[in-house]
Design a protein around this motif. Sequence first.
Motif, PDB file in Angstrom:
ATOM      1  N   GLN A   1      -9.218   5.176   2.137  1.00 27.26           N
ATOM      2  CA  GLN A   1      -9.392   5.340   0.697  1.00 27.26           C
ATOM      3  C   GLN A   1      -8.748   6.648   0.253  1.00 27.26           C
ATOM      4  O   GLN A   1      -9.081   7.709   0.758  1.00 27.26           O
ATOM      5  N   GLY A   2      -7.804   6.550  -0.662  1.00 26.55           N
ATOM      6  CA  GLY A   2      -7.194   7.728  -1.268  1.00 26.55           C
ATOM      7  C   GLY A   2      -7.768   7.914  -2.662  1.00 26.55           C
ATOM      8  O   GLY A   2      -8.632   7.147  -3.095  1.00 26.55           O
ATOM      9  N   LYS A   3      -7.273   8.900  -3.395  1.00 23.76           N
ATOM     10  CA  LYS A   3      -7.829   9.136  -4.727  1.00 23.76           C
ATOM     11  C   LYS A   3      -7.450   8.049  -5.733  1.00 23.76           C
ATOM     12  O   LYS A   3      -8.095   7.903  -6.747  1.00 23.76           O
ATOM     13  N   ASN A   4      -6.418   7.246  -5.423  1.00 19.48           N
ATOM     14  CA  ASN A   4      -6.013   6.156  -6.322  1.00 19.48           C
ATOM     15  C   ASN A   4      -6.142   4.781  -5.679  1.00 19.48           C
ATOM     16  O   ASN A   4      -5.489   3.843  -6.097  1.00 19.48           O
ATOM     17  N   GLY A   5      -6.939   4.660  -4.634  1.00 28.75           N
ATOM     18  CA  GLY A   5      -7.119   3.372  -3.969  1.00 28.75           C
ATOM     19  C   GLY A   5      -6.747   3.457  -2.498  1.00 28.75           C
ATOM     20  O   GLY A   5      -6.542   4.547  -1.956  1.00 28.75           O
TER      21      GLY A   5
ATOM     22  N   TYR B   1       0.837  -1.194   0.000  1.00 30.49           N
ATOM     23  CA  TYR B   1       0.000   0.000   0.000  1.00 30.49           C
ATOM     24  C   TYR B   1       0.874   1.246   0.000  1.00 30.49           C
ATOM     25  O   TYR B   1       1.915   1.295   0.660  1.00 30.49           O
ATOM     26  N   PHE B   2       0.422   2.256  -0.711  1.00 32.56           N
ATOM     27  CA  PHE B   2       1.095   3.549  -0.814  1.00 32.56           C
ATOM     28  C   PHE B   2       1.107   4.253   0.547  1.00 32.56           C
ATOM     29  O   PHE B   2       0.140   4.182   1.300  1.00 32.56           O
TER      30      PHE B   2
ATOM     31  N   GLN C   1      -4.668   3.479   0.870  1.00 38.78           N
ATOM     32  CA  GLN C   1      -3.325   3.931   1.223  1.00 38.78           C
ATOM     33  C   GLN C   1      -3.177   3.947   2.736  1.00 38.78           C
ATOM     34  O   GLN C   1      -4.159   3.935   3.470  1.00 38.78           O
TER      35      GLN C   1
END
Length: 68
Positions: free
Chosen positions: A54-58, A27-28, A60
């Motif tokens: 939940q982030g803007k790209n999945g 995970y980022f 994190q």
Amino acid sequence: MRYGKVKQFDRNSSFGFITDDENQKSYFVFYTAIKEEGYRRLQVGQKVKYQLAQGKNGLQCVNVYLAD
């Protein structure tokens, strides 16, 4: 809290990835998610505890602390 290890962290770009101990997914993580005093950075192989959000790209990592 979830537990994992730092897979990668680029000090120049201030982001990296944490591999989850349970599901082995990475995970980022952005440096602002690290909840430590002073200069916030992570080292490869370091044990951490964190939460997922939940982030803007999945999903994190957020609220990242060094594991005891």
